[in-house]
Design a protein around this motif. Structure first.
Motif, PDB file in Angstrom:
ATOM      1  N   ALA A   7       0.361  33.066  -7.561  1.00 45.36           N
ATOM      2  CA  ALA A   7       0.023  34.439  -7.197  1.00 45.36           C
ATOM      3  C   ALA A   7       0.033  34.610  -5.679  1.00 45.36           C
ATOM      4  CB  ALA A   7      -1.352  34.810  -7.751  1.00 45.36           C
TER       5      ALA A   7
ATOM      6  N   GLU B 128      -8.852  42.424  -6.752  1.00 45.94           N
ATOM      7  CA  GLU B 128      -8.097  41.522  -5.876  1.00 45.94           C
ATOM      8  C   GLU B 128      -8.530  41.677  -4.431  1.00 45.94           C
ATOM      9  OE1 GLU B 128      -3.687  40.086  -6.385  1.00 45.94           O
ATOM     10  OE2 GLU B 128      -3.690  42.020  -5.346  1.00 45.94           O
TER      11      GLU B 128
ATOM     12  N   THR C 264      -4.345  39.263 -10.976  1.00 46.19           N
ATOM     13  CA  THR C 264      -3.959  37.926 -10.507  1.00 46.19           C
ATOM     14  C   THR C 264      -3.547  37.032 -11.670  1.00 46.19           C
ATOM     15  OG1 THR C 264      -5.466  38.130  -8.621  1.00 46.19           O
ATOM     16  CG2 THR C 264      -4.712  35.922  -9.188  1.00 46.19           C
TER      17      THR C 264
ATOM     18  N   ASP D  51     -13.482  35.457  -8.498  1.00 42.06           N
ATOM     19  CA  ASP D  51     -12.853  36.388  -9.432  1.00 42.06           C
ATOM     20  C   ASP D  51     -13.684  36.581 -10.693  1.00 42.06           C
ATOM     21  OD1 ASP D  51     -12.453  33.901 -10.528  1.00 42.06           O
ATOM     22  OD2 ASP D  51     -10.303  34.138 -10.872  1.00 42.06           O
TER      23      ASP D  51
END
Length: 450
Positions: free
Chosen positions: A406, A267, A41, A277
């Protein structure tokens, strides 16, 4: 050898020390191999990559091994010229490759230069990763032959399990630290850390070479090898062996469900399960953490109890369950994600602990380097093709929104693809068990000689 001098192989301290040295080199290699996976990402946000770029980069690891047959040449070199020369060249290639990968990561997103249809940064990073892949795979077969050399008739399954476990520590560390390092420093800093570890690993292998040379002088291993030295006719003997094709197919199918999946799994954790994340990479690294204990444990079972073919079937079946449940859209609780990663770790420990010692049972020592190389070559076809396939699927069929620069993806279709590969791996594992009974590979018997 004098009467008082203890053969290095017969000394537990020396053979386990040799294992520890080369295992560190592979641990560094696995760290570098996985350090970019959690950063997908960030690569999209900071460097304008997309899923196809990431799939191309990930698949580049195997590009030279597959299309220029570098892994096969490495295996032939290993059997013709020996462990020391082959291993040294492999570690040097890894260091050079990571240096070029670092250069690719530092190319600015604003640079619109295209090379062979790809952004300049993507191309250089992929080229470096491909060179690294040649070194890493050749180092892998070299270390596997080293273990077969030092532990033949001894704790071979346990030793191979420990080597795999230590390599998985490298993977787990990469998944855990990549994002924190990148966020607190720069996107290229994780690659620099990997480069430093690889340089240390290179010197570690050079140190091992001293031990290997001494073993050759005092041991009959090389004398036996020279009495029945490898020839190119042995390649034909390997290729007509049904056990080779079944092991190779199981290897490519099983690992295609694991390594490419892990590259995209961080992801998946964020998009489907709402996991931050900052910790998604740590969760994806759980299989590597579990392997620290489980792979040596299962390897010890294979050493003492046997049942390698049955263990490979069990691991493949568990992989089917993992990917099938990941594919079900409404099962999106974060506890499910973590549980499945733990199960994946068990499967990931079962199959390698049984598969790699089995190769040493099917082929004589003079053919081992080439046999492992050919198996790794076929494995690399999957490691090249599957990431490219998944990246293409994500970009074309799975974009459901955006967050910043993204994309947000629905991973249902990719997980169905992984499930299909897992089903095929179970079928091949069953056929291997049938072939074991027919051809007498002794895969169900213990490794340790009594």
């Amino acid at each position: 050898m004098t009467k008082q001098e203890v053969n290095l192989r017969d000394s537990a301290v020396m053979r386990w020390s040799a294992l520890g040295i080369v295992a560190f080199t592979m641990m560094a290699a696995y760290f570098v191999n996985d350090i970019m996976a959690p950063l997908k990402t960030m690569l999209e946000s900071n460097l304008s990559w997309n899923s196809s770029d990431f799939g191309y980069f990930t698949g580049a690891y195997s590009f030279l091994n597959v299309f220029l047959l570098m892994l096969i040449w490495g295996g032939l070199m290993l059997d013709r010229f020996g462990i020391r020369l082959t291993g040294k060249l492999a570690t040097i290639l890894m260091v050079v490759g990571v240096a070029l990968e670092y250069y690719g990561i530092t190319v600015k997103a604003a640079d619109t230069t295209m090379i062979m249809g790809h952004k300049a940064g993507v191309f250089f990073a992929s080229a470096g990763y491909s060179i690294f892949g040649v070194g890493a795979e050749v180092a892998g077969i070299t270390v596997t032959k080293i273990i077969a050399k030092w532990f033949r008739g001894k704790e071979m399954g346990t030793a191979m399990g420990i080597q795999v476990a230590l390599a998985r520590i490298g993977s787990q560390a990469a998944y855990s630290v990549a994002i924190p390092i990148a966020k607190n420093t720069s996107l290229s800093m994780p690659v620099i850390v990997g480069f430093i570890l690889l340089v240390i690993g290179m010197f570690a292998f050079f140190a091992y070479s001293v031990m290997d040379k001494k073993l050759d002088k005092q041991d009959k291993f090389i004398e036996e090898e020279e009495e029945s030295k490898f020839s190119f006719r042995d390649v034909k003997d390997i290729l007509i062996n049904p056990g080779f094709w079944l092991i190779a197919l199981l290897c490519v199918l099983f690992y295609s469900c694991v390594f490419p999946f892990q590259k995209f799994a961080s992801e998946l954790m964020v998009n489907k399960y709402g996991i931050s994340d900052d910790i998604a990479g740590t969760i994806v690294g759980l299989p590597a953490l579990g392997a620290l204990v489980l792979t040596p444990l299962f390897g010890s079972v294979v050493d003492r109890r046997g049942k390698a073919a049955s263990i490979m079937m069990l691991g493949s079946f568990m992989l089917i369950l993992v990917h099938l449940i990941y594919a079900i859209p409404f099962l999106n609780n974060w506890l499910i994600a973590i549980t499945l990663m733990i199960v994946l770790g068990i499967a990931f420990s079962l199959v390698p602990s049984a598969m790699w010692p089995s190769v040493a049972k099917i082929f004589p020592a003079r053919q081992l380097g080439t046999a492992y190389a050919l198996i790794f070559f076929i494995q690399n076809i999957g490691l090249w093709g599957v990431p490219n396939l998944i990246g293409l699927i994500l970009d074309k069929y799975c974009v459901v929104g955006t967050s910043g620069n993204a994309n947000i993806y629905d991973y249902t279709l990719p997980m169905v693809v992984f499930t299909g590969f897992a089903v095929l791996s179970l079928i091949v594992a069953y056929l291997l068990k049938v072939a074991n009974r027919r051809y007498g590979y002794n895969l169900e018997k213990p490794n340790i000689s009594k």
